[in-house]
Design a protein around this motif. Structure first.
Motif, PDB file in Angstrom:
ATOM      1  N   ARG A  14       0.830  -1.215   0.000  1.00  0.00           N
ATOM      2  CA  ARG A  14       0.000   0.000   0.000  1.00  0.00           C
ATOM      3  C   ARG A  14       0.853   1.249   0.000  1.00  0.00           C
ATOM      4  O   ARG A  14       0.391   2.318  -0.395  1.00  0.00           O
ATOM      5  N   GLY A  15       2.143   1.141   0.422  1.00  0.00           N
ATOM      6  CA  GLY A  15       3.032   2.294   0.360  1.00  0.00           C
ATOM      7  C   GLY A  15       3.424   2.863   1.701  1.00  0.00           C
ATOM      8  O   GLY A  15       4.364   3.640   1.799  1.00  0.00           O
ATOM      9  N   ASP A  16       2.729   2.521   2.765  1.00  0.00           N
ATOM     10  CA  ASP A  16       3.047   3.040   4.095  1.00  0.00           C
ATOM     11  C   ASP A  16       3.473   1.919   5.040  1.00  0.00           C
ATOM     12  O   ASP A  16       3.449   2.079   6.253  1.00  0.00           O
ATOM     13  N   GLY A  17       3.873   0.802   4.478  1.00  0.00           N
ATOM     14  CA  GLY A  17       4.230  -0.352   5.288  1.00  0.00           C
ATOM     15  C   GLY A  17       3.108  -1.357   5.378  1.00  0.00           C
ATOM     16  O   GLY A  17       3.346  -2.533   5.657  1.00  0.00           O
ATOM     17  N   ALA A  18       1.889  -0.900   5.154  1.00  0.00           N
ATOM     18  CA  ALA A  18       0.755  -1.822   5.109  1.00  0.00           C
ATOM     19  C   ALA A  18       0.814  -2.620   3.808  1.00  0.00           C
ATOM     20  O   ALA A  18       1.301  -2.133   2.790  1.00  0.00           O
TER      21      ALA A  18
END
Length: 275
Positions: free
Chosen positions: A43-47
């Motif tokens: 997802r781009g934020d670590g998720a």
């Protein structure tokens, strides 16, 4: 059955890695602590999204980097477990015996650079197909691979479905290296998916044999560079075609009776050939 013990790292996961749920969000009931999931997309934020499309937050997981299964207590195992264990032991013994024989053979007869290159090319072909298959199952990306033979490069694009977001990976052959499209595809696709590129792809030995389908470059007696695709190899000669009989003499560096030098293979992709 004895459960495996996982070695983990607390960091952001990459596509294709496995993660262990260690701190499930109190609002989540789609998985539990101890669950092992396969990362399908980021997802781009670590998720991440697992291969079933479930969202997993960074604080919920750790990345699995190794595992081992503790020795089982035979007295506590039922019949089916004992059978499974015995089959696993026999398989491990066969694998070990094969490896010992393989290692002994390697000591007796070291692999040539050509054999090493052939194995790496085969590995790259399988790698690309495996990555494509995993992506088809996870439906994480729409993958496109474009080959530019003139620039000796490969570009891979991994586009997020129903989104404008895309990831790119490029592999470009060095001027003095032999281009191989299969190795280029593996490098470019791994870069597009954010995966590590194996060192052997970046340090593959140059070919030492000329084969049908290879593109050969040589310098003519007038000092000009010339190339052709090999249609036949016979008696130390690489033939351009069977009609004119034009050939390069591989062991003497001669071109159809005239002096030629610097004979080498510049492309061994052999596109459309059995290999």
């Amino acid at each position: 059955m004895t459960q495996p013990i996982y070695k983990t790292e607390k960091r952001k996961a990459r596509v294709g890695e496995r993660i262990l749920i260690t701190n499930v969000n109190v609002m989540e009931n789609r998985y539990k602590n101890g669950a092992v999931l396969l990362v399908g997309s980021l997802r781009g934020d670590g998720a991440v999204y697992d291969d079933l499309g479930r969202l997993v937050y960074l604080e919920e997981y750790e990345v699995i980097v190794g595992e081992h299964t503790p020795a089982s207590n035979l007295d506590e195992m039922d019949c089916d477990e004992l059978i499974a264990l015995s089959e696993a032991v026999m398989k491990a013994l066969r694998t070990r015996s094969y490896k010992l024989g393989y290692d002994q053979g390697r000591l007796e007869a070291p692999k040539s650079d050509q054999q090493k290159r052939d194995e790496i090319v085969a590995q790259a072909k399988e790698d690309v197909e495996t990555l494509k298959m995993r992506n088809r199952l996870s439906k994480a990306f729409n993958i496109e691979i474009v080959v530019n033979s003139e620039s000796r490069s490969v570009e891979a694009t991994a586009k997020v479905p129903n989104s404008r977001k895309s990831f790119y990976g490029i592999a470009k052959c060095a001027p003095d290296d032999c281009f191989n499209v299969h190795i280029g595809k593996a490098i470019a696709l791994r870069r597009a998916l954010g995966l590590e590129v194996p060192s052997e792809y970046l340090n593959v030995p140059q070919p030492t044999e000329v084969r049908v389908g290879d593109v050969v470059e040589y310098t003519t007696y007038r000092g000009r560079k010339s190339t052709f695709k090999v249609e036949r190899v016979e008696n130390g000669k690489a033939y351009k075609d069977t009609v004119s009989g034009t050939y390069v003499r591989l062991n003497a560096g001669r071109y159809h009776g005239y002096p030629a030098t610097d004979t080498k293979t510049i492309d061994d992709s052999r596109a459309g050939e059995d290999e």
